[in-house]
Design a protein around this motif. Structure first.
Motif, short mmCIF file in Angstrom:
data_model
loop_
_atom_site.label_atom_id
_atom_site.label_comp_id
_atom_site.label_asym_id
_atom_site.label_seq_id
_atom_site.Cartn_x
_atom_site.Cartn_y
_atom_site.Cartn_z
N GLN A 136 39.92 50.93 43.22
CA GLN A 136 38.47 50.89 43.03
C GLN A 136 38.08 51.30 41.61
N GLY A 137 38.71 52.36 41.11
CA GLY A 137 38.42 52.78 39.74
C GLY A 137 38.77 51.70 38.73
N PHE A 138 39.91 51.05 38.93
CA PHE A 138 40.34 49.97 38.04
C PHE A 138 39.34 48.81 38.07
N ASP A 139 38.96 48.40 39.28
CA ASP A 139 38.02 47.29 39.41
C ASP A 139 36.67 47.63 38.79
N ASP A 140 36.22 48.86 38.97
CA ASP A 140 34.92 49.26 38.39
C ASP A 140 34.98 49.24 36.87
N ALA A 141 36.09 49.66 36.29
CA ALA A 141 36.22 49.64 34.83
C ALA A 141 36.17 48.21 34.30
N LEU A 142 36.83 47.30 34.99
CA LEU A 142 36.90 45.92 34.52
C LEU A 142 35.53 45.22 34.54
N LYS A 143 34.59 45.76 35.33
CA LYS A 143 33.23 45.18 35.35
C LYS A 143 32.56 45.27 33.98
N ASN A 144 33.04 46.16 33.13
CA ASN A 144 32.48 46.32 31.79
C ASN A 144 33.01 45.28 30.81
N TYR A 145 33.96 44.46 31.26
CA TYR A 145 34.60 43.49 30.37
C TYR A 145 34.53 42.10 31.01
N PRO A 146 33.44 41.37 30.79
CA PRO A 146 33.26 40.07 31.45
C PRO A 146 34.29 39.02 31.07
N ASN A 147 35.03 39.26 30.01
CA ASN A 147 36.05 38.29 29.61
C ASN A 147 37.37 38.46 30.36
N GLN A 165 41.97 46.96 24.98
CA GLN A 165 43.05 46.19 24.34
C GLN A 165 42.79 44.69 24.40
N LEU A 166 42.06 44.25 25.42
CA LEU A 166 41.86 42.81 25.64
C LEU A 166 40.43 42.35 25.38
N LYS A 167 39.60 43.20 24.82
CA LYS A 167 38.18 42.86 24.71
C LYS A 167 37.90 41.64 23.84
N ASP A 168 38.84 41.30 22.97
CA ASP A 168 38.65 40.13 22.11
C ASP A 168 39.47 38.93 22.57
N VAL A 169 40.10 39.05 23.74
CA VAL A 169 40.90 37.95 24.28
C VAL A 169 40.03 37.11 25.22
N ARG A 170 39.95 35.85 24.93
CA ARG A 170 39.12 34.96 25.75
C ARG A 170 39.80 34.67 27.08
N ASN A 171 39.05 34.78 28.17
CA ASN A 171 39.54 34.49 29.52
C ASN A 171 40.84 35.26 29.82
N ALA A 172 40.83 36.54 29.52
CA ALA A 172 42.01 37.38 29.76
C ALA A 172 42.27 37.54 31.25
N LYS A 173 43.55 37.60 31.61
CA LYS A 173 43.95 37.76 33.00
C LYS A 173 44.77 39.04 33.16
N VAL A 174 44.50 39.80 34.22
CA VAL A 174 45.28 40.99 34.52
C VAL A 174 45.77 40.94 35.96
N VAL A 175 46.89 41.62 36.21
CA VAL A 175 47.42 41.74 37.57
C VAL A 175 47.62 43.22 37.87
N GLU A 176 47.72 43.53 39.15
CA GLU A 176 47.82 44.93 39.59
C GLU A 176 48.98 45.10 40.55
N LEU A 177 49.84 46.08 40.27
CA LEU A 177 50.91 46.47 41.18
C LEU A 177 50.51 47.82 41.75
#
Length: 352
Positions: free
Chosen positions: A203-214, A177-189
């Motif tokens: 851990q699963g969430f963090d590993d997935a985000l490694k695929n999206y450098p933005n 959803q955010l792959k085209d958003v520059r410098n996107a920020k996410v938070v986790e509850l």
């Protein structure tokens, strides 16, 4: 065992109940003999097609923690309702307790009643390992539901959700959803940090985000799977971060509180992904009028499947749809992402 998300399983009726297994001697002979067979049929069939016809009566003992959470209440209801569909199944269900000693006592009572099969969702897998071993040594096969015992000798079969896959799929959904958003920020509850399942989801969430450098995770708070804790911890996240693009919330029950805090703060610049699959969350996703856009399943239907497995074990059956004559030693359920596009397919599984 839970390192990667698994592909979606076939339906329970198509998967879990097979015909009567062949005897061990016959199976061994069919697999190892090099001698010619006088019969034209030189191969033995695997498990027979699934059947709901009444068979050998089976008494199933079910012991879980106290149903003080929507998901745990759904676990109990799924087990009860599934057992009612079988005329050959008698269900002995305990009241449930979060006190380790009390739950052990309840399980020992079921052992003393000599139930045919035990289903145990332990309040604490490590603490209840010994009573699982006790049941197995007494000749009662144990189905370990969700929270795993410390020893594989304490259960015949484990069935549960994929916590790592849950976080992984949430991360990939948000990433796309955010792959085209520059410098996107996410938070986790997150949920309770003293639980291994919470660490796996993160851990699963963090590993997935490694695929999206933005995308960068800028904040995290651990709640306690309650409405009150969700509201308090979400308020802290909102205060700490004036703007972000996505929220991953581990649990739909605590998500009720999180959404209250979000509404009170008047914030709506981000999308929210929930966890577990409550009916309330699915209804909100379908209405598409809040920040909640998806939830990642942790299906309480695993309890219904555990009843199917227990019945199969008690009747000496295999698993329809697989070549093996015995049920698997573990079954990991898939953590599907429910969105507006597919929510109608999953509404019937949503728990209240």
């Amino acid at each position: 065992m839970r390192a990667r998300p698994r592909p979606a399983l076939p339906s329970r009726r198509g998967l879990l109940l097979g015909g009567a297994a062949l005897s061990a001697t016959a199976a061994l002979s069919a697999c190892t003999s090099n001698e010619s067979n006088d019969s034209d049929d030189s191969t033995q069939p695997a498990a027979q097609p699934a059947s709901d016809k009444a068979g050998k009566p089976v008494t199933i003992g079910f012991a879980g923690p106290q149903a003080d959470h929507g998901w745990l209440n759904a676990i109990n209801e799924q087990a009860k309702n599934r057992a009612k569909t079988y005329s050959d199944v008698t269900l002995e269900i305990t009241e449930g307790s979060n006190d380790t000693a009390q739950q052990i006592g309840q399980i020992e009572t079921l052992i003393n009643k000599k139930v045919d099969v035990l289903i145990i969702l332990p309040a604490d897998g490590k603490a209840l390992t010994q009573v699982g071993l006790k049941a197995m040594r007494a000749g009662i096969p144990v189905i370990n539901l969700d929270r795993v015992f410390n020893s594989p000798q304490a259960y015949r079969t484990w069935i549960g959700g994929d916590n790592y896959g849950m976080g992984l799929n949430a991360g990939h959904y948000i990433g796309e959803q955010l792959k085209d958003v520059r410098n996107a920020k996410v938070v986790e509850l997150a949920g309770m940090d003293n639980l291994e399942l919470t660490r796996q989801r993160t851990q699963g969430f963090d590993d997935a985000l490694k695929n999206y450098p933005n995308i960068k995770k800028v904040a995290r708070q651990a709640a306690e799977f309650t409405v009150e804790s969700g509201q308090a911890k979400m308020a802290q996240l909102l205060q700490a971060e004036s703007k972000f693009d996505a929220l991953w919330n581990h649990d739909d029950d605590q998500g009720v509180g999180a959404e209250r805090a979000i509404a009170q703060a008047g914030r709506k610049e981000f999308l929210m992904v929930g966890g577990a699959g409550s009916r309330r969350a699915m209804d909100a996703i379908k209405a598409d009028n809040t920040v909640l856009k998806a939830t990642v399943l942790y299906p309480p239907t695993m309890a219904a499947s555990a009843i199917d497995l227990a019945r199969a074990l008690g009747q000496g059956k295999g698993v329809g749809g697989l070549a093996e004559l015995e049920i698997p030693s573990s079954i990991t359920l898939y953590s599907a992402v429910v969105t507006k596009d597919n929510v109608d397919d999953y509404l019937s599984t949503g728990f209240r």
